[in-house]
Design an enzyme around this catalytic site. Structure first.
Site, PDB file in Angstrom:
ATOM      1  CG  ASN A 250      -1.714   1.245   1.386  1.00 16.59           C
ATOM      2  OD1 ASN A 250      -1.770   2.071   0.470  1.00 16.59           O
ATOM      3  ND2 ASN A 250      -2.358   1.413   2.547  1.00 16.59           N
TER       4      ASN A 250
ATOM      5  CE  LYS B 278      -0.037   3.159   4.777  1.00 15.89           C
ATOM      6  NZ  LYS B 278       0.092   3.268   6.230  1.00 15.89           N
TER       7      LYS B 278
ATOM      8  CG  HIS C  98      -5.621   1.945   5.248  1.00 15.41           C
ATOM      9  ND1 HIS C  98      -5.171   2.877   6.152  1.00 15.41           N
ATOM     10  CD2 HIS C  98      -4.619   1.046   5.102  1.00 15.41           C
ATOM     11  CE1 HIS C  98      -3.940   2.555   6.524  1.00 15.41           C
ATOM     12  NE2 HIS C  98      -3.580   1.451   5.904  1.00 15.41           N
TER      13      HIS C  98
ATOM     14  CD  GLU D 111      -2.675   5.445   6.760  1.00 16.44           C
ATOM     15  OE1 GLU D 111      -2.660   5.460   5.520  1.00 16.44           O
ATOM     16  OE2 GLU D 111      -1.768   4.909   7.439  1.00 16.44           O
TER      17      GLU D 111
ATOM     18  CD  GLU E 112      -3.110  -2.284   7.396  1.00 16.51           C
ATOM     19  OE1 GLU E 112      -2.048  -2.533   6.836  1.00 16.51           O
ATOM     20  OE2 GLU E 112      -3.716  -1.205   7.247  1.00 16.51           O
TER      21      GLU E 112
ATOM     22  N   GLY F  16       2.994   2.341  10.797  1.00 14.94           N
ATOM     23  CA  GLY F  16       3.953   3.428  10.628  1.00 14.94           C
ATOM     24  C   GLY F  16       4.728   3.786  11.880  1.00 14.94           C
TER      25      GLY F  16
ATOM     26  CB  SER G 228       5.700  -1.686  11.949  1.00 11.60           C
ATOM     27  OG  SER G 228       5.325  -0.346  12.205  1.00 11.60           O
TER      28      SER G 228
ATOM     29  N   GLY H 147       3.064  -0.961   4.244  1.00 13.61           N
ATOM     30  CA  GLY H 147       3.161   0.457   3.909  1.00 13.61           C
ATOM     31  C   GLY H 147       4.596   0.829   3.588  1.00 13.61           C
TER      32      GLY H 147
END
Ligand code: 13P
Length: 255
Positions: free
Chosen positions: A9, A11, A94, A96, A166, A172, A213, A234
């Site tokens: 992903n 992003k 997701h 986010e 996730e 992250g 991560s 990510g």
């Protein structure tokens, strides 16, 4: 047998030129690996160029989001029919998008139905935040998200889609979940919810990834867990070396 699936992903990263450069650097290595499915999810505008660069390979392409309506007055949105032909997968829900763009389980569900209507396979992302984790609410949170996202989907549709677990606190941060703990949430809470909603065969068919991560150094520990069917990656998917190494390590452990 569930085929492991490692999806990058990207992003909101990479220009079109950078996106093409990245897939060119990875495509030969990724295409040579038979036992693991690799997917790259660039930004919308890079999708056509990335799809072109990957034509003739086994590497799949995914979008990071889409809207559920067929077309119309939805400024800034992308319709499922616009993605069909450019990509095979679409990430939905997701964290986010839930955090910054108001995505809800109901919206994710509408998008999942729309994705199937256009031949796209959803990668449905679920996961608890730090407060929920510390309050012991993880299983309840992911069960609610899974139940909401899958409303009204058929057994065949659910068996064919991908769920990404996730934990938000792991995204992250460099603080990946402990593999055995992630495997428990995936195997007991998520697969258990699918078994309750559908049946055991459907629960055993659906592929469930870990995300948060995940990187070249820890992927083998996650893939050593039979309930974990891959990763949604990510940061470590933005460099050819680390993403290729993750797919190779998965093939070594599970191939
Ligand atoms: P990181 O791998 O950068 O933690 O991101 C995980 C993620 O959100 C993938 O969708």
């Amino acid at each position: 047998m569930r085929k492991p699936i490692i999806a990058g992903n990207w992003k909101m990263n990479k220009t079109i030129a950078e996106a093409v450069e990245l897939v060119r650097a990875m495509r030969r290595d990724l295409n040579a690996i038979e036992s693991v499915e690799s997917v790259v999810c660039p930004t919308f505008i890079a999708l056509p160029a990335v799809a072109d660069a990957l034509a003739g390979t086994k590497i799949a392409v995914g979008a990071q989001n889409m809207f559920w309506a067929e077309q119309g007055a939805y400024t800034g949105e992308i319709a499922p029919g616009m993605l069909a032909g450019l990509c095979q997968y679409v990430i939905l829900g997701h964290s986010e998008r839930r955090q910054f763009f108001g995505e809800t389980d109901e919206g994710v569900n509408k998008k999942a139905h729309a994705a199937f209507k256009h031949g796209l396979v959803p990668i449905i992302a679920v996961g608890e935040n730090l407060a929920q984790n510390q309050a012991g609410e993880t299983d309840q949170v992911v069960r609610t998200q899974v139940t909401g996202a899958l409303q009204g989907l058929s057994r065949e549709q659910v068996a064919s889609l991908v769920i990404a677990y996730e934990p938000i606190w792991a995204i992250g941060t460099g603080l990946n979940a402990e593999p055995a703990g992630a495997a428990r949430v995936i195997g007991v809470a998520i697969r258990g919810a699918v078994a309750e909603l559908y049946d055991e065969a459907t629960a055993q068919a659906v592929r469930i990834q870990y995300g948060g991560s995940a990187n070249a150094a820890n992927i083998a520990d996650f893939m050593a867990m039979p309930d974990i069917d891959g990763a949604l990656v990510g940061g470590a998917s933005l460099k050819a070396d680390s993403f290729v190494e993750m797919v190779k390590a998965t093939a070594r452990v599970r191939g």
